[in-house]
Design a protein around this motif. Structure first.
Motif: not given
Length: 197
Positions: A81, A83-85, A88, A107, A109-110, A112
């Motif tokens: 999470h 990394t995903m943050a 974004c 995967r 990121p939600r 973006l």
């Protein structure tokens, strides 16, 4: 190169696996009119090649942004999470609004701020992702060299925080320092040993 929109950002990270230090995420929008020779997956380039490409990317890219996610945030969110943050935030921080983000991996990121497309092995086949991988890797390596100066004895300048035998030995001898990731199993195990010793 695929026919992506002109303002397509490549996004990649460096440092998901280490036991210490940040994960670094970069986003880059390349300029087709100012090509950069030699872009490739940062892991396949030597340190000197990455260092030579780094200023060229900064100079010739239409936009770039680098995000450093520290170990406290990694421990709070977990590495995935965090990394995903960071991805974004890297896209959102670009000086130009990206029309599309190409994310290295499988995967997305939600959160973006633009449409995204996951590209498995993208750092080897998409120049914008290659450029992002180089910025992330060079930034992180430089950061780890500085952490080696601040926290001597762990060998951060050599292994960059990865769980090499030398790093694990130093961790056992010295215990974790403030830039070790407490949520990662080898560090957590040592801290529990110290707690119950």
């Amino acid at each position: 190169m695929s026919s992506w929109p002109p303002l397509t950002a490549g996004v990649d990270e460096a440092g998901r696996g280490p036991l210490a230090g940040p994960v670094v995420v970069a986003a880059v929008i390349l300029d087709a009119r100012r090509p950069i020779e030699g872009l490739a997956d940062s892991k396949r380039l030597s340190a000197s090649q990455r260092e030579a490409l780094y200023p060229l990317i900064l100079e010739r890219a239409r936009a770039w942004h680098v995000v450093v996610v520290d170990c406290e945030r990694i421990d709070c969110l977990n590495i995935f999470h965090a990394t995903m943050a960071g991805m974004c935030e890297a896209v959102a921080g670009l000086a130009l609004r990206a029309e599309l983000a190409l994310i290295d991996g499988n995967r997305l990121p939600r959160a973006l701020p633009c449409p995204g497309h996951a590209v498995v092995g993208g750092d080897a086949i998409e120049p914008a992702i290659s450029a992002a991988s180089i910025l992330a890797k060079v930034t992180r390596d430089r950061h780890m060299v500085e952490l080696d100066r601040i926290h001597p004895g762990y060998g951060f300048a050599e292994h960059k925080g990865y769980p090499t035998p030398d790093h694990l030995d130093a961790l056992r001898r010295l215990g974790p320092c403030r830039v070790h990731r407490r949520s990662f199993a080898p560090v957590r195990a040592l801290m529990q040993q110290e707690l119950f010793a």
